[in-house]
Design a protein around this motif. Structure first.
Motif, PDB file in Angstrom:
ATOM      1  N   LEU A   1       1.443  -1.007  -0.057  1.00  0.00           N
ATOM      2  CA  LEU A   1       0.105  -0.056  -0.515  1.00  0.00           C
ATOM      3  C   LEU A   1       0.994   1.044   0.086  1.00  0.00           C
ATOM      4  O   LEU A   1       0.517   2.559  -0.522  1.00  0.00           O
ATOM      5  CB  LEU A   1      -0.913  -0.166   0.809  1.00  0.00           C
ATOM      6  N   LEU A   2       2.307   1.378   0.490  1.00  0.00           N
ATOM      7  CA  LEU A   2       2.745   2.534   0.683  1.00  0.00           C
ATOM      8  C   LEU A   2       3.144   2.487  -0.586  1.00  0.00           C
ATOM      9  O   LEU A   2       2.959   4.073  -1.467  1.00  0.00           O
ATOM     10  CB  LEU A   2       4.031   2.198   1.552  1.00  0.00           C
ATOM     11  N   THR A   3       3.721   1.741  -1.741  1.00  0.00           N
ATOM     12  CA  THR A   3       4.016   1.859  -2.676  1.00  0.00           C
ATOM     13  C   THR A   3       3.057   2.060  -3.773  1.00  0.00           C
ATOM     14  O   THR A   3       4.034   2.880  -4.404  1.00  0.00           O
ATOM     15  CB  THR A   3       4.944   0.006  -3.602  1.00  0.00           C
TER      16      THR A   3
ATOM     17  N   LEU B   1       9.353   1.318  -8.071  1.00  0.00           N
ATOM     18  CA  LEU B   1      10.073   0.169  -7.963  1.00  0.00           C
ATOM     19  C   LEU B   1      11.199   0.906  -6.756  1.00  0.00           C
ATOM     20  O   LEU B   1      12.105   0.332  -6.580  1.00  0.00           O
ATOM     21  CB  LEU B   1      10.635   0.346  -9.229  1.00  0.00           C
ATOM     22  N   LEU B   2      11.749   2.778  -7.040  1.00  0.00           N
ATOM     23  CA  LEU B   2      12.680   2.466  -6.184  1.00  0.00           C
ATOM     24  C   LEU B   2      12.376   1.940  -4.838  1.00  0.00           C
ATOM     25  O   LEU B   2      12.960   2.146  -3.455  1.00  0.00           O
ATOM     26  CB  LEU B   2      13.099   3.963  -6.260  1.00  0.00           C
ATOM     27  N   VAL B   3      11.084   3.177  -4.348  1.00  0.00           N
ATOM     28  CA  VAL B   3      10.366   2.692  -3.074  1.00  0.00           C
ATOM     29  C   VAL B   3      10.570   1.321  -2.300  1.00  0.00           C
ATOM     30  O   VAL B   3      10.990   1.225  -1.600  1.00  0.00           O
ATOM     31  CB  VAL B   3       9.299   3.522  -2.729  1.00  0.00           C
ATOM     32  N   ALA B   4       9.905   0.553  -3.964  1.00  0.00           N
ATOM     33  CA  ALA B   4       9.669  -0.977  -2.735  1.00  0.00           C
ATOM     34  C   ALA B   4      11.736  -1.352  -2.500  1.00  0.00           C
ATOM     35  O   ALA B   4      11.259  -2.420  -1.819  1.00  0.00           O
ATOM     36  CB  ALA B   4       9.242  -1.850  -4.275  1.00  0.00           C
TER      37      ALA B   4
ATOM     38  N   ALA C   1       1.219   8.884  -5.301  1.00  0.00           N
ATOM     39  CA  ALA C   1       1.343  10.732  -5.736  1.00  0.00           C
ATOM     40  C   ALA C   1       1.872  11.715  -6.438  1.00  0.00           C
ATOM     41  O   ALA C   1       2.391  12.270  -7.051  1.00  0.00           O
ATOM     42  CB  ALA C   1       1.768  10.837  -4.515  1.00  0.00           C
ATOM     43  N   VAL C   2       3.133  10.634  -6.629  1.00  0.00           N
ATOM     44  CA  VAL C   2       4.146  11.334  -7.657  1.00  0.00           C
ATOM     45  C   VAL C   2       4.042  11.237  -9.236  1.00  0.00           C
ATOM     46  O   VAL C   2       3.963  12.503  -9.659  1.00  0.00           O
ATOM     47  CB  VAL C   2       6.163   9.895  -7.849  1.00  0.00           C
ATOM     48  N   THR C   3       3.251  10.518 -10.373  1.00  0.00           N
ATOM     49  CA  THR C   3       2.012  10.548 -10.690  1.00  0.00           C
ATOM     50  C   THR C   3       1.285  12.094 -10.758  1.00  0.00           C
ATOM     51  O   THR C   3       1.301  12.564 -11.947  1.00  0.00           O
ATOM     52  CB  THR C   3       1.328   9.236 -10.505  1.00  0.00           C
ATOM     53  N   TYR C   4       0.693  11.933  -9.885  1.00  0.00           N
ATOM     54  CA  TYR C   4      -0.297  13.166  -9.480  1.00  0.00           C
ATOM     55  C   TYR C   4       0.128  14.568  -9.904  1.00  0.00           C
ATOM     56  O   TYR C   4      -0.068  15.502 -10.663  1.00  0.00           O
ATOM     57  CB  TYR C   4      -0.686  12.628  -8.394  1.00  0.00           C
ATOM     58  N   LEU C   5       1.805  14.612  -9.232  1.00  0.00           N
ATOM     59  CA  LEU C   5       2.071  15.528  -8.729  1.00  0.00           C
ATOM     60  C   LEU C   5       3.349  16.494  -9.353  1.00  0.00           C
ATOM     61  O   LEU C   5       3.148  17.320  -9.923  1.00  0.00           O
ATOM     62  CB  LEU C   5       3.210  15.793  -7.524  1.00  0.00           C
TER      63      LEU C   5
END
Length: 445
Positions: free
Chosen positions: A5-7, A61-64, A13-17
Protein backbone atom coordinates in the motif's frame (compact mmCIF):
# COMPACT_ATOMS: atom_id res chain seq x y z
CA UNK A 1 0.25 -5.48 2.78
CA UNK A 2 1.44 -2.21 4.37
CA UNK A 3 4.49 -2.11 2.12
CA UNK A 4 2.42 -2.77 -0.97
CA UNK A 5 0.00 0.00 0.00
CA UNK A 6 2.90 2.37 0.70
CA UNK A 7 4.34 1.63 -2.74
CA UNK A 8 0.93 2.23 -4.31
CA UNK A 9 0.52 5.58 -2.53
CA UNK A 10 4.01 6.79 -3.44
CA UNK A 11 3.46 5.84 -7.08
CA UNK A 12 0.10 7.63 -7.16
CA UNK A 13 1.50 10.75 -5.44
CA UNK A 14 4.48 11.06 -7.80
CA UNK A 15 2.29 10.53 -10.87
CA UNK A 16 -0.27 13.07 -9.66
CA UNK A 17 2.28 15.75 -8.77
CA UNK A 18 4.24 15.38 -12.01
CA UNK A 19 1.24 15.43 -14.35
CA UNK A 20 0.77 19.20 -13.98
CA UNK A 21 4.35 20.12 -14.96
CA UNK A 22 4.27 17.50 -17.72
CA UNK A 23 1.14 19.15 -19.12
CA UNK A 24 2.90 22.51 -19.33
CA UNK A 25 5.91 20.84 -20.94
CA UNK A 26 3.67 19.14 -23.52
CA UNK A 27 2.12 22.49 -24.45
CA UNK A 28 5.53 24.13 -24.86
CA UNK A 29 6.84 21.15 -26.83
CA UNK A 30 3.86 21.27 -29.18
CA UNK A 31 2.57 17.80 -28.28
CA UNK A 32 -0.98 19.04 -28.71
CA UNK A 33 -2.17 17.75 -32.09
CA UNK A 34 -5.13 19.10 -34.00
CA UNK A 35 -8.52 17.49 -33.55
CA UNK A 36 -9.05 14.53 -35.86
CA UNK A 37 -12.29 13.22 -37.34
CA UNK A 38 -12.42 10.28 -34.91
CA UNK A 39 -11.79 12.39 -31.79
CA UNK A 40 -14.63 13.20 -29.40
CA UNK A 41 -13.01 16.14 -27.60
CA UNK A 42 -13.52 19.63 -28.97
CA UNK A 43 -10.37 21.41 -27.90
CA UNK A 44 -6.74 20.53 -28.64
CA UNK A 45 -5.49 18.82 -25.50
CA UNK A 46 -1.83 18.16 -24.64
CA UNK A 47 -0.62 14.59 -24.56
CA UNK A 48 2.58 13.03 -23.11
CA UNK A 49 0.84 12.12 -19.84
CA UNK A 50 2.81 8.89 -20.01
CA UNK A 51 5.89 10.80 -18.87
CA UNK A 52 4.41 11.31 -15.41
CA UNK A 53 3.20 7.72 -15.32
CA UNK A 54 6.66 6.38 -16.18
CA UNK A 55 8.32 8.38 -13.41
CA UNK A 56 5.63 7.14 -11.07
CA UNK A 57 6.61 3.59 -12.05
CA UNK A 58 10.27 4.35 -11.37
CA UNK A 59 9.41 5.89 -7.99
CA UNK A 60 7.34 2.85 -7.02
CA UNK A 61 10.13 0.42 -7.89
CA UNK A 62 12.69 2.58 -6.08
CA UNK A 63 10.61 2.74 -2.90
CA UNK A 64 9.91 -1.00 -3.00
CA UNK A 65 13.63 -1.69 -3.34
CA UNK A 66 14.28 0.08 -0.02
CA UNK A 67 11.50 -1.56 1.98
CA UNK A 68 12.35 -4.38 4.36
CA UNK A 69 10.24 -7.18 2.92
CA UNK A 70 9.95 -6.13 -0.72
CA UNK A 71 13.71 -5.68 -0.95
CA UNK A 72 14.07 -9.46 -0.92
CA UNK A 73 12.08 -9.59 -4.14
CA UNK A 74 14.76 -7.56 -5.94
CA UNK A 75 17.50 -9.78 -4.54
CA UNK A 76 15.88 -13.08 -5.51
CA UNK A 77 14.25 -12.12 -8.81
CA UNK A 78 15.33 -10.22 -11.90
CA UNK A 79 11.74 -9.53 -12.98
CA UNK A 80 11.51 -5.93 -11.63
CA UNK A 81 14.59 -4.98 -13.66
CA UNK A 82 13.14 -6.75 -16.68
CA UNK A 83 9.92 -4.78 -16.32
CA UNK A 84 11.79 -1.48 -15.99
CA UNK A 85 13.85 -2.20 -19.12
CA UNK A 86 10.84 -3.09 -21.25
CA UNK A 87 8.81 -0.19 -19.85
CA UNK A 88 11.58 2.32 -20.62
CA UNK A 89 11.75 1.15 -24.22
CA UNK A 90 8.01 1.15 -24.86
CA UNK A 91 7.69 4.51 -23.10
CA UNK A 92 10.35 6.08 -25.32
CA UNK A 93 8.57 4.83 -28.44
CA UNK A 94 5.30 6.24 -27.12
CA UNK A 95 6.83 9.65 -26.43
CA UNK A 96 8.16 9.82 -29.99
CA UNK A 97 4.75 8.85 -31.33
CA UNK A 98 2.96 11.47 -29.23
CA UNK A 99 5.22 14.13 -30.67
CA UNK A 100 5.97 13.00 -34.23
CA UNK A 101 3.20 10.46 -35.08
CA UNK A 102 5.43 7.54 -36.07
CA UNK A 103 4.21 4.71 -38.31
CA UNK A 104 2.04 1.96 -36.82
CA UNK A 105 4.35 -0.81 -38.02
CA UNK A 106 7.28 0.85 -36.28
CA UNK A 107 5.29 0.92 -33.06
CA UNK A 108 4.42 -2.74 -33.49
CA UNK A 109 8.10 -3.58 -33.96
CA UNK A 110 8.97 -1.57 -30.85
CA UNK A 111 6.36 -3.45 -28.83
CA UNK A 112 7.83 -6.78 -29.91
CA UNK A 113 11.35 -5.61 -29.05
CA UNK A 114 10.24 -4.42 -25.61
CA UNK A 115 8.63 -7.81 -24.97
CA UNK A 116 11.82 -9.51 -26.17
CA UNK A 117 13.92 -7.44 -23.77
CA UNK A 118 11.79 -8.64 -20.86
CA UNK A 119 12.06 -12.25 -22.05
CA UNK A 120 15.86 -12.01 -22.24
CA UNK A 121 15.94 -10.95 -18.57
CA UNK A 122 13.78 -13.80 -17.36
CA UNK A 123 10.22 -12.42 -17.49
CA UNK A 124 8.68 -15.18 -19.57
CA UNK A 125 6.17 -18.01 -19.45
CA UNK A 126 7.87 -21.27 -18.46
CA UNK A 127 4.86 -23.62 -18.32
CA UNK A 128 1.12 -23.67 -18.70
CA UNK A 129 -1.52 -25.50 -16.63
CA UNK A 130 -3.70 -27.43 -19.09
CA UNK A 131 -6.87 -29.24 -17.93
CA UNK A 132 -6.57 -33.01 -18.06
CA UNK A 133 -2.88 -32.87 -18.88
CA UNK A 134 -1.15 -31.05 -16.05
CA UNK A 135 1.69 -28.54 -16.15
CA UNK A 136 3.18 -28.48 -19.64
CA UNK A 137 6.73 -27.17 -19.81
CA UNK A 138 7.37 -24.88 -22.76
CA UNK A 139 10.51 -24.75 -24.82
CA UNK A 140 12.47 -21.53 -24.96
CA UNK A 141 11.02 -20.57 -28.34
CA UNK A 142 7.47 -21.48 -27.35
CA UNK A 143 7.68 -19.44 -24.16
CA UNK A 144 9.20 -16.49 -26.02
CA UNK A 145 6.58 -16.45 -28.77
CA UNK A 146 3.70 -16.80 -26.31
CA UNK A 147 5.10 -14.07 -24.07
CA UNK A 148 5.62 -11.64 -26.96
CA UNK A 149 2.14 -12.36 -28.30
CA UNK A 150 0.47 -11.70 -24.94
CA UNK A 151 2.42 -8.46 -24.44
CA UNK A 152 1.60 -7.13 -27.92
CA UNK A 153 -2.09 -8.08 -27.72
CA UNK A 154 -2.52 -6.53 -24.27
CA UNK A 155 -0.72 -3.31 -25.22
CA UNK A 156 -2.87 -2.81 -28.32
CA UNK A 157 -6.07 -3.73 -26.48
CA UNK A 158 -5.41 -0.95 -23.97
CA UNK A 159 -4.30 1.43 -26.72
CA UNK A 160 -7.47 0.81 -28.74
CA UNK A 161 -9.77 1.54 -25.82
CA UNK A 162 -8.07 4.85 -25.02
CA UNK A 163 -10.68 7.01 -26.73
CA UNK A 164 -12.59 8.80 -23.96
CA UNK A 165 -11.45 10.88 -21.01
CA UNK A 166 -10.42 8.60 -18.16
CA UNK A 167 -11.50 5.40 -19.92
CA UNK A 168 -8.21 3.54 -20.38
CA UNK A 169 -6.74 4.53 -17.02
CA UNK A 170 -9.91 3.54 -15.16
CA UNK A 171 -10.35 0.19 -16.90
CA UNK A 172 -6.71 -0.77 -16.41
CA UNK A 173 -6.95 0.27 -12.75
CA UNK A 174 -9.90 -2.11 -12.33
CA UNK A 175 -7.95 -4.91 -14.00
CA UNK A 176 -4.90 -4.17 -11.84
CA UNK A 177 -7.01 -4.29 -8.68
CA UNK A 178 -8.32 -7.74 -9.62
CA UNK A 179 -4.80 -8.93 -10.41
CA UNK A 180 -3.48 -7.55 -7.15
CA UNK A 181 -6.07 -9.31 -5.02
CA UNK A 182 -5.50 -12.64 -6.70
CA UNK A 183 -1.70 -12.49 -6.82
CA UNK A 184 -1.59 -11.37 -3.16
CA UNK A 185 -3.82 -14.31 -2.24
CA UNK A 186 -1.43 -16.74 -3.91
CA UNK A 187 1.64 -15.10 -2.36
CA UNK A 188 0.29 -14.63 1.18
CA UNK A 189 -2.19 -17.47 1.65
CA UNK A 190 -0.15 -20.21 0.03
CA UNK A 191 3.34 -18.86 0.70
CA UNK A 192 4.41 -18.94 -2.98
CA UNK A 193 7.15 -16.34 -3.36
CA UNK A 194 6.98 -16.54 -7.17
CA UNK A 195 3.74 -14.52 -7.06
CA UNK A 196 5.38 -11.57 -5.27
CA UNK A 197 6.58 -9.76 -8.45
CA UNK A 198 3.10 -9.86 -9.98
CA UNK A 199 1.64 -8.46 -6.75
CA UNK A 200 4.14 -5.60 -6.81
CA UNK A 201 3.53 -4.85 -10.49
CA UNK A 202 -0.23 -4.68 -9.91
CA UNK A 203 0.14 -2.33 -6.93
CA UNK A 204 2.39 0.01 -8.91
CA UNK A 205 0.03 -0.09 -11.89
CA UNK A 206 -2.90 0.90 -9.68
CA UNK A 207 -0.86 3.82 -8.35
CA UNK A 208 0.01 5.00 -11.86
CA UNK A 209 -3.63 4.99 -12.94
CA UNK A 210 -5.03 6.51 -9.73
CA UNK A 211 -2.47 9.32 -9.81
CA UNK A 212 -3.25 10.19 -13.42
CA UNK A 213 -7.06 9.88 -13.35
CA UNK A 214 -7.78 13.22 -11.56
CA UNK A 215 -6.14 15.05 -14.47
CA UNK A 216 -7.73 12.83 -17.12
CA UNK A 217 -11.39 12.67 -16.06
CA UNK A 218 -13.88 14.49 -18.27
CA UNK A 219 -13.16 17.19 -19.26
CA UNK A 220 -9.54 16.05 -19.49
CA UNK A 221 -6.73 18.56 -19.11
CA UNK A 222 -4.16 16.12 -20.47
CA UNK A 223 -4.15 12.80 -22.32
CA UNK A 224 -1.83 9.93 -21.52
CA UNK A 225 -1.10 9.40 -25.23
CA UNK A 226 0.59 6.31 -26.57
CA UNK A 227 3.42 6.87 -24.10
CA UNK A 228 0.93 6.13 -21.31
CA UNK A 229 -1.46 3.62 -22.88
CA UNK A 230 1.30 1.34 -24.16
CA UNK A 231 3.14 1.65 -20.85
CA UNK A 232 0.23 0.57 -18.65
CA UNK A 233 -0.63 -2.18 -21.13
CA UNK A 234 2.89 -3.56 -20.85
CA UNK A 235 2.87 -3.44 -17.03
CA UNK A 236 -0.49 -5.23 -16.94
CA UNK A 237 0.78 -7.94 -19.28
CA UNK A 238 4.02 -8.29 -17.28
CA UNK A 239 2.10 -9.04 -14.09
CA UNK A 240 -0.05 -11.66 -15.81
CA UNK A 241 2.96 -13.30 -17.47
CA UNK A 242 4.91 -13.35 -14.22
CA UNK A 243 2.28 -15.12 -12.17
CA UNK A 244 1.25 -17.44 -15.01
CA UNK A 245 4.68 -18.59 -16.03
CA UNK A 246 6.39 -18.76 -12.64
CA UNK A 247 3.76 -20.28 -10.30
CA UNK A 248 3.48 -24.06 -10.40
CA UNK A 249 -0.23 -25.05 -10.17
CA UNK A 250 0.62 -28.17 -8.16
CA UNK A 251 2.39 -26.01 -5.56
CA UNK A 252 -1.00 -24.77 -4.34
CA UNK A 253 -1.87 -28.30 -3.19
CA UNK A 254 -5.53 -27.47 -3.02
CA UNK A 255 -6.61 -30.98 -3.81
CA UNK A 256 -5.26 -34.41 -3.06
CA UNK A 257 -4.48 -36.76 -5.89
CA UNK A 258 -2.45 -36.55 -9.04
CA UNK A 259 -1.19 -33.36 -10.63
CA UNK A 260 -3.63 -33.77 -13.51
CA UNK A 261 -6.59 -33.81 -11.13
CA UNK A 262 -5.27 -30.79 -9.25
CA UNK A 263 -4.84 -28.76 -12.44
CA UNK A 264 -8.23 -29.84 -13.74
CA UNK A 265 -10.00 -28.72 -10.56
CA UNK A 266 -8.10 -25.44 -10.33
CA UNK A 267 -8.92 -24.33 -13.87
CA UNK A 268 -11.28 -21.56 -12.59
CA UNK A 269 -8.36 -20.29 -10.52
CA UNK A 270 -6.15 -19.92 -13.56
CA UNK A 271 -8.65 -18.41 -15.96
CA UNK A 272 -7.70 -14.78 -15.11
CA UNK A 273 -4.02 -15.70 -14.96
CA UNK A 274 -3.65 -17.89 -18.03
CA UNK A 275 -5.56 -15.45 -20.17
CA UNK A 276 -5.01 -11.82 -19.12
CA UNK A 277 -7.50 -10.85 -21.80
CA UNK A 278 -10.19 -12.31 -19.56
CA UNK A 279 -9.52 -9.47 -17.14
CA UNK A 280 -9.50 -6.84 -19.90
CA UNK A 281 -12.22 -8.59 -21.89
CA UNK A 282 -13.89 -5.34 -22.95
CA UNK A 283 -10.74 -3.82 -24.54
CA UNK A 284 -9.91 -7.21 -26.06
CA UNK A 285 -13.37 -7.48 -27.61
CA UNK A 286 -13.00 -3.94 -28.94
CA UNK A 287 -9.63 -4.88 -30.42
CA UNK A 288 -10.98 -7.98 -32.18
CA UNK A 289 -14.03 -6.17 -33.53
CA UNK A 290 -11.86 -3.30 -34.81
CA UNK A 291 -9.53 -5.68 -36.66
CA UNK A 292 -12.44 -7.59 -38.24
CA UNK A 293 -14.27 -4.39 -39.15
CA UNK A 294 -11.26 -2.75 -40.80
CA UNK A 295 -10.12 -5.88 -42.59
CA UNK A 296 -13.64 -6.44 -43.94
CA UNK A 297 -13.58 -2.92 -45.38
CA UNK A 298 -10.22 -3.54 -47.01
CA UNK A 299 -8.42 -1.19 -44.62
CA UNK A 300 -5.34 -1.70 -42.52
CA UNK A 301 -6.02 -3.17 -39.05
CA UNK A 302 -4.20 -0.13 -37.65
CA UNK A 303 -6.35 2.43 -39.51
CA UNK A 304 -8.23 4.67 -37.10
CA UNK A 305 -12.03 5.00 -37.19
CA UNK A 306 -15.03 5.85 -35.02
CA UNK A 307 -16.39 2.33 -34.65
CA UNK A 308 -15.06 1.48 -31.20
CA UNK A 309 -17.39 0.46 -28.39
CA UNK A 310 -17.17 3.82 -26.66
CA UNK A 311 -18.03 5.58 -29.93
CA UNK A 312 -21.10 3.37 -30.28
CA UNK A 313 -22.22 4.31 -26.77
CA UNK A 314 -22.03 7.99 -27.68
CA UNK A 315 -23.94 7.42 -30.92
CA UNK A 316 -26.93 5.78 -29.22
CA UNK A 317 -27.33 8.76 -26.91
CA UNK A 318 -25.17 8.20 -23.83
CA UNK A 319 -23.25 11.15 -22.46
CA UNK A 320 -19.47 11.14 -22.25
CA UNK A 321 -19.40 10.47 -18.51
CA UNK A 322 -22.08 7.78 -18.65
CA UNK A 323 -20.32 5.97 -21.50
CA UNK A 324 -17.15 5.82 -19.41
CA UNK A 325 -19.05 4.59 -16.35
CA UNK A 326 -20.76 1.87 -18.38
CA UNK A 327 -17.38 0.64 -19.62
CA UNK A 328 -16.13 0.72 -16.03
CA UNK A 329 -19.12 -1.32 -14.93
CA UNK A 330 -18.61 -4.09 -17.49
CA UNK A 331 -14.87 -4.24 -16.85
CA UNK A 332 -15.41 -4.54 -13.10
CA UNK A 333 -18.13 -7.14 -13.56
CA UNK A 334 -15.95 -9.36 -15.74
CA UNK A 335 -12.73 -8.86 -13.76
CA UNK A 336 -14.10 -9.32 -10.27
CA UNK A 337 -16.61 -11.92 -11.42
CA UNK A 338 -13.75 -14.06 -12.71
CA UNK A 339 -11.79 -13.35 -9.53
CA UNK A 340 -14.68 -14.40 -7.28
CA UNK A 341 -15.39 -17.48 -9.36
CA UNK A 342 -11.74 -18.51 -9.10
CA UNK A 343 -11.97 -18.38 -5.29
CA UNK A 344 -15.17 -20.41 -5.00
CA UNK A 345 -16.35 -21.92 -8.27
CA UNK A 346 -18.99 -24.12 -6.57
CA UNK A 347 -21.16 -21.27 -5.29
CA UNK A 348 -24.33 -20.63 -7.29
CA UNK A 349 -24.70 -17.24 -5.61
CA UNK A 350 -21.72 -15.98 -7.59
CA UNK A 351 -23.25 -17.04 -10.90
CA UNK A 352 -26.63 -15.59 -9.90
CA UNK A 353 -25.05 -12.28 -8.89
CA UNK A 354 -23.19 -12.03 -12.19
CA UNK A 355 -26.42 -12.70 -14.11
CA UNK A 356 -28.34 -10.05 -12.16
CA UNK A 357 -25.60 -7.47 -12.61
CA UNK A 358 -25.34 -8.30 -16.32
CA UNK A 359 -29.08 -7.68 -16.66
CA UNK A 360 -28.66 -4.34 -14.90
CA UNK A 361 -25.85 -3.47 -17.29
CA UNK A 362 -28.01 -4.26 -20.31
CA UNK A 363 -30.77 -2.03 -18.94
CA UNK A 364 -28.27 0.81 -18.62
CA UNK A 365 -27.29 0.31 -22.25
CA UNK A 366 -30.92 0.42 -23.41
CA UNK A 367 -31.80 3.58 -21.47
CA UNK A 368 -29.41 6.23 -22.79
CA UNK A 369 -31.88 9.09 -22.20
CA UNK A 370 -32.75 8.14 -18.63
CA UNK A 371 -31.17 10.36 -15.99
CA UNK A 372 -31.70 9.29 -12.37
CA UNK A 373 -32.65 12.05 -9.95
CA UNK A 374 -31.36 12.12 -6.42
CA UNK A 375 -33.75 12.90 -3.52
CA UNK A 376 -33.79 16.48 -2.33
CA UNK A 377 -31.88 15.71 0.85
CA UNK A 378 -28.97 14.37 -1.25
CA UNK A 379 -28.83 17.15 -3.86
CA UNK A 380 -25.97 18.89 -2.07
CA UNK A 381 -23.59 15.97 -2.54
CA UNK A 382 -24.38 14.83 -6.12
CA UNK A 383 -23.41 16.40 -9.46
CA UNK A 384 -25.84 19.02 -10.82
CA UNK A 385 -27.07 16.74 -13.62
CA UNK A 386 -28.57 14.36 -11.06
CA UNK A 387 -30.51 17.06 -9.20
CA UNK A 388 -34.18 17.75 -9.77
CA UNK A 389 -35.09 20.09 -12.59
CA UNK A 390 -35.74 23.68 -11.72
CA UNK A 391 -38.68 25.65 -13.00
CA UNK A 392 -37.18 26.93 -16.25
CA UNK A 393 -40.08 29.31 -16.87
CA UNK A 394 -39.66 30.99 -13.50
CA UNK A 395 -35.96 31.43 -14.10
CA UNK A 396 -36.54 32.86 -17.58
CA UNK A 397 -39.26 35.28 -16.43
CA UNK A 398 -37.34 36.53 -13.41
CA UNK A 399 -36.43 40.22 -13.96
CA UNK A 400 -32.80 41.21 -13.85
CA UNK A 401 -31.78 43.17 -10.74
CA UNK A 402 -31.60 46.90 -11.25
CA UNK A 403 -29.10 49.43 -10.01
CA UNK A 404 -29.96 52.70 -8.32
CA UNK A 405 -30.28 54.41 -11.71
CA UNK A 406 -32.89 51.97 -12.96
CA UNK A 407 -30.61 50.19 -15.41
CA UNK A 408 -30.19 46.42 -15.31
CA UNK A 409 -27.25 45.32 -13.27
CA UNK A 410 -24.39 43.72 -15.18
CA UNK A 411 -23.24 40.24 -14.53
CA UNK A 412 -20.37 39.82 -12.07
CA UNK A 413 -18.00 39.18 -14.94
CA UNK A 414 -18.89 42.38 -16.74
CA UNK A 415 -19.57 42.05 -20.47
CA UNK A 416 -17.83 38.70 -20.79
CA UNK A 417 -19.97 35.86 -22.04
CA UNK A 418 -19.16 32.27 -21.13
CA UNK A 419 -17.66 30.47 -24.10
CA UNK A 420 -18.42 26.83 -24.67
CA UNK A 421 -15.71 24.36 -25.57
CA UNK A 422 -15.14 23.81 -29.25
CA UNK A 423 -16.09 27.32 -30.48
CA UNK A 424 -13.99 28.43 -33.41
CA UNK A 425 -11.17 30.73 -32.44
CA UNK A 426 -10.75 29.59 -28.86
CA UNK A 427 -9.51 26.03 -29.34
CA UNK A 428 -6.39 25.54 -27.26
CA UNK A 429 -6.97 28.59 -25.08
CA UNK A 430 -8.22 26.62 -22.13
CA UNK A 431 -5.37 24.15 -22.55
CA UNK A 432 -2.86 26.86 -21.64
CA UNK A 433 -4.72 28.91 -19.07
CA UNK A 434 -7.53 28.14 -16.65
CA UNK A 435 -10.64 26.41 -17.93
CA UNK A 436 -13.44 28.48 -19.40
CA UNK A 437 -16.27 29.23 -17.03
CA UNK A 438 -19.25 27.38 -18.43
CA UNK A 439 -22.86 28.33 -17.94
CA UNK A 440 -24.84 26.56 -15.26
CA UNK A 441 -26.27 23.46 -16.93
CA UNK A 442 -29.14 23.21 -14.51
CA UNK A 443 -30.58 26.53 -15.78
CA UNK A 444 -30.53 25.38 -19.39
CA UNK A 445 -32.67 22.33 -18.66
Amino acid sequence: MREYLLTLCITAAVTYLLTGPVRKFAIVAGAMPEIRARDVHREPTPRLGGIAMFFGLCAGLLVADHLTNLNQLFEKSNEPRALLSGAALIWLIGVLDDKFEIDALIKLGGQMIAAGVMVMQGLTILWLPIPGVGSVALTQWQGTLLTVALVVITINAVNFVDGLDGLAAGMVCIAAAAFFLYAYRIWYSYGIEAAAPATLFSAILMGMCLGFLPHNMHPARIFMGDSGSMLIGLVLAAGAISVTGQVDPDALKLFAGSEKEAVHQTVPVYIPLLLPLTIIAVPAADLILAIVRRTWRGQSPFAADRGHLHHRLLEIGHSHSRAVLIMYFWSALIAFGALTYSVNSASMWIVLSVVILSTLGLLLLLLPRFTPRAPRWAEAVVPPRYRRRRDAAAVADAPAPETAGGTPEKAPDGDRTPVAAGVSGVNGATAVGPRARLADRSRSR
